[in-house]
Design a protein around this motif. Structure first.
Motif, mmCIF file in Angstrom:
data_model
loop_
_atom_site.group_PDB
_atom_site.id
_atom_site.type_symbol
_atom_site.label_atom_id
_atom_site.label_comp_id
_atom_site.label_asym_id
_atom_site.label_seq_id
_atom_site.Cartn_x
_atom_site.Cartn_y
_atom_site.Cartn_z
ATOM 1 N N ASP A 67 -0.782 -47.077 -4.151
ATOM 2 C CA ASP A 67 -1.298 -46.339 -3.010
ATOM 3 C C ASP A 67 -1.110 -47.158 -1.732
ATOM 4 O OD1 ASP A 67 -3.386 -48.193 -2.829
ATOM 5 O OD2 ASP A 67 -4.878 -46.867 -3.719
ATOM 6 N N ALA A 68 -1.536 -46.616 -0.606
ATOM 7 C CA ALA A 68 -1.289 -47.260 0.684
ATOM 8 C C ALA A 68 -1.974 -48.613 0.793
ATOM 9 C CB ALA A 68 -1.752 -46.340 1.811
ATOM 10 N N GLN A 69 -2.984 -48.875 -0.017
ATOM 11 C CA GLN A 69 -3.662 -50.171 -0.023
ATOM 12 C C GLN A 69 -3.071 -51.134 -1.054
ATOM 13 O OE1 GLN A 69 -5.592 -47.141 0.137
ATOM 14 N NE2 GLN A 69 -5.341 -47.565 2.335
ATOM 15 N N GLY A 70 -2.028 -50.689 -1.768
ATOM 16 C CA GLY A 70 -1.396 -51.557 -2.749
ATOM 17 C C GLY A 70 -2.007 -51.495 -4.130
ATOM 18 N N ARG A 71 -2.921 -50.541 -4.362
ATOM 19 C CA ARG A 71 -3.523 -50.416 -5.695
ATOM 20 C C ARG A 71 -2.537 -49.744 -6.634
ATOM 21 N NH1 ARG A 71 -8.501 -48.981 -2.476
ATOM 22 N NH2 ARG A 71 -7.573 -46.901 -2.429
ATOM 23 N N LEU A 72 -2.287 -50.375 -7.764
ATOM 24 C CA LEU A 72 -1.303 -49.904 -8.726
ATOM 25 C C LEU A 72 -1.915 -48.887 -9.666
ATOM 26 C CD1 LEU A 72 1.588 -50.328 -9.916
ATOM 27 C CD2 LEU A 72 0.586 -52.079 -11.395
ATOM 28 N N ASP A 73 -1.314 -47.700 -9.733
ATOM 29 C CA ASP A 73 -1.761 -46.696 -10.701
ATOM 30 C C ASP A 73 -1.419 -47.207 -12.097
ATOM 31 O OD1 ASP A 73 -1.957 -44.390 -12.407
ATOM 32 O OD2 ASP A 73 -1.842 -43.133 -10.618
ATOM 33 N N PRO A 74 -2.395 -47.291 -13.000
ATOM 34 C CA PRO A 74 -2.100 -47.831 -14.335
ATOM 35 C C PRO A 74 -1.158 -46.968 -15.157
ATOM 36 C CG PRO A 74 -4.343 -46.954 -14.233
ATOM 37 C CD PRO A 74 -3.820 -46.948 -12.835
ATOM 38 N N ALA A 75 -1.037 -45.690 -14.836
ATOM 39 C CA ALA A 75 -0.175 -44.779 -15.601
ATOM 40 C C ALA A 75 1.171 -44.649 -14.902
ATOM 41 C CB ALA A 75 -0.826 -43.414 -15.740
ATOM 42 N N PRO A 76 2.276 -44.990 -15.578
ATOM 43 C CA PRO A 76 3.599 -44.794 -14.965
ATOM 44 C C PRO A 76 3.871 -43.321 -14.705
ATOM 45 C CG PRO A 76 3.731 -46.210 -16.921
ATOM 46 C CD PRO A 76 2.358 -45.606 -16.908
ATOM 47 N N ILE A 77 4.766 -43.057 -13.789
ATOM 48 C CA ILE A 77 5.194 -41.692 -13.504
ATOM 49 C C ILE A 77 5.998 -41.165 -14.688
ATOM 50 C CG2 ILE A 77 6.741 -40.339 -12.022
ATOM 51 C CD1 ILE A 77 5.744 -42.055 -9.702
ATOM 52 N N ARG A 78 5.707 -39.952 -15.108
ATOM 53 C CA ARG A 78 6.358 -39.351 -16.266
ATOM 54 C C ARG A 78 7.727 -38.779 -15.889
ATOM 55 N NH1 ARG A 78 1.418 -37.282 -15.784
ATOM 56 N NH2 ARG A 78 2.192 -35.192 -15.291
ATOM 57 N N GLY A 79 8.587 -38.656 -16.906
ATOM 58 C CA GLY A 79 9.864 -38.000 -16.716
ATOM 59 C C GLY A 79 11.020 -38.919 -16.373
ATOM 60 N N VAL A 80 10.801 -40.232 -16.386
ATOM 61 C CA VAL A 80 11.897 -41.173 -16.134
ATOM 62 C C VAL A 80 12.845 -41.140 -17.330
ATOM 63 C CG1 VAL A 80 12.455 -43.627 -15.839
ATOM 64 C CG2 VAL A 80 10.474 -42.634 -14.661
ATOM 65 N N PRO A 81 14.149 -41.120 -17.113
ATOM 66 C CA PRO A 81 15.078 -41.082 -18.251
ATOM 67 C C PRO A 81 14.972 -42.338 -19.113
ATOM 68 C CG PRO A 81 16.260 -41.447 -16.191
ATOM 69 C CD PRO A 81 14.856 -41.094 -15.822
#
Length: 377
Positions: A67-81
């Motif tokens: 996010d804009a504050q640099g907090r990392l979402d623990p779940a990766p984005i789905r659909g990457v090959p």
């Protein structure tokens, strides 16, 4: 003649600050570095979204959002090959379509195929929330290879709206001079993956029509000058001979016929020397190698005296190199932050005018650079 480099001991000297920040001295600025995020698994590339959040690729095959504050979402984005995460292979670059704010399209480069038969591929997809949808592979490097290195993988959109991809020779030198082979080339595509009719070898028998240039060893930096629109690339040499090149259509950049590098270990000459008629000379070369990775033209207000200049990451020497160009030649070079952060995989100019670095480590970091004393975010 390039000016003398700032001594590494001066550049890398740091003064501890609160909040995981440090101040580093350069020729023109005192620079404050701040760790924005950490715990990234060999991050490779960074892209900035219109809402202030960021996307980061991890070589193992994950696309992460901060996010804009640099907090990392623990779940990766789905659909990457699915990627071939072996050797130097994996998930590489992420770039946004020039009209991303409207169409939400992005592009990923990665090692595709399977173990023992892989190549660099590019997929186009639409980002919806935490998923990629409507994915389509728009390019596959052919032929595939059993090797697991020299994939290249950097992407850039030109001011002409075309998509450019830098490729490596896959460890087989001669492929970089082979017409019917994508390896060792810069590739040029329309944004939808179709072939631009004005590509230099479009319609010529025996040529891969996607090729824009040939004669490259392993491109891992690709950027477009924001004013002139000129495309620039840097590539790894062997033992010495890393290069920065101005990319022009239909040109031959020489590898492995000419190079300033030598064979690993024995240090023997390669090819026919360092120059040959019909082959391009680099704008800048590094002997010994610095292992360049990541490239940006600085454009922002935070470092006005760096405006329009190159910032190059370096893996081997763990630094950033500032390069000032005039008339297509390098006229000044400054080595920054040597040893301060670790192996630099990517360098980007942020929309806030700060410079952002990714470190290539199992616990990689995203680092923000701004002038010391500048207002916070």
């Amino acid at each position: 003649m390039l000016p003398l480099l700032v001594p590494a001991a001066l550049v890398a000297a740091t003064v501890a600050l609160p909040a995981r920040a440090a101040v580093l001295q350069t020729r023109l600025y005192r620079v404050e570095s701040t760790v924005v995020a950490e715990g990234l698994d060999h991050p490779w590339s960074l892209a900035f979204l219109p809402d202030g959040s960021m996307l980061v690729t991890e070589r193992a095959g994950r696309l992460r959002r901060l996010d804009a504050q640099g907090r990392l979402d623990p779940a990766p984005i789905r659909g990457v090959p699915t990627v071939v995460a072996e050797g130097q292979g994996g998930l590489f670059d992420v770039v946004l379509h020039p009209d991303f704010a409207r169409n939400r399209l992005l592009y990923l480069s990665y090692a595709g195929g399977k173990r023992g038969a892989s190549s660099t591929e590019v997929v186009r997809a639409r980002l919806e929330g935490q998923a990629l949808v409507d994915s389509r592979v728009i390019f596959r490097q052919q032929p595939r290879s059993a090797t697991t290195h020299h994939y290249g993988g950097r992407l850039a959109f030109g001011l002409d709206g075309r998509l450019y991809l830098g490729l490596g020779d896959r460890g087989h030198d001669a492929r970089a001079q082979t017409r019917a082979d994508h390896a060792g080339s810069v590739i040029r595509l329309n944004a939808d993956g179709t072939l631009p009719p004005d590509n230099p070898w479009a319609g010529q028998a025996g040529w891969k029509a996607e090729k824009y240039t040939l004669g490259h060893r392993n491109i891992q930096g690709l950027a477009v000058h924001p004013v002139s629109g000129a495309l620039w690339a840097h590539e790894h040499g062997p033992q010495g001979g890393d290069e920065i090149n101005l990319i022009r259509p239909g040109r031959n950049y020489g590898w492995p016929v000419i190079t300033y590098g030598r064979t690993y270990g024995a240090g023997l000459p390669i090819g026919e020397g360092t120059a040959k008629a019909g082959m391009e000379q680099p704008a800048l070369k590094w002997v010994p190698s610095i292992a360049p990775s990541g490239l940006t033209f600085y454009q922002g207000t935070r470092f006005p005296r760096w405006q329009g200049q190159m910032l190059v990451g370096a893996l081997k020497d763990a630094m950033v190199v500032r390069v000032r160009l005039e008339n297509g030649r390098a006229v000044e070079e400054e080595r920054l932050f040597q040893g301060a952060f670790g192996r630099i995989r990517d360098v980007r100019t942020g929309p806030d005018g700060s410079v952002y670095l990714l470190t290539d480590e199992a616990a990689g970091r995203l680092i923000r650079l701004q002038p010391a004393g500048a207002p916070g975010h």
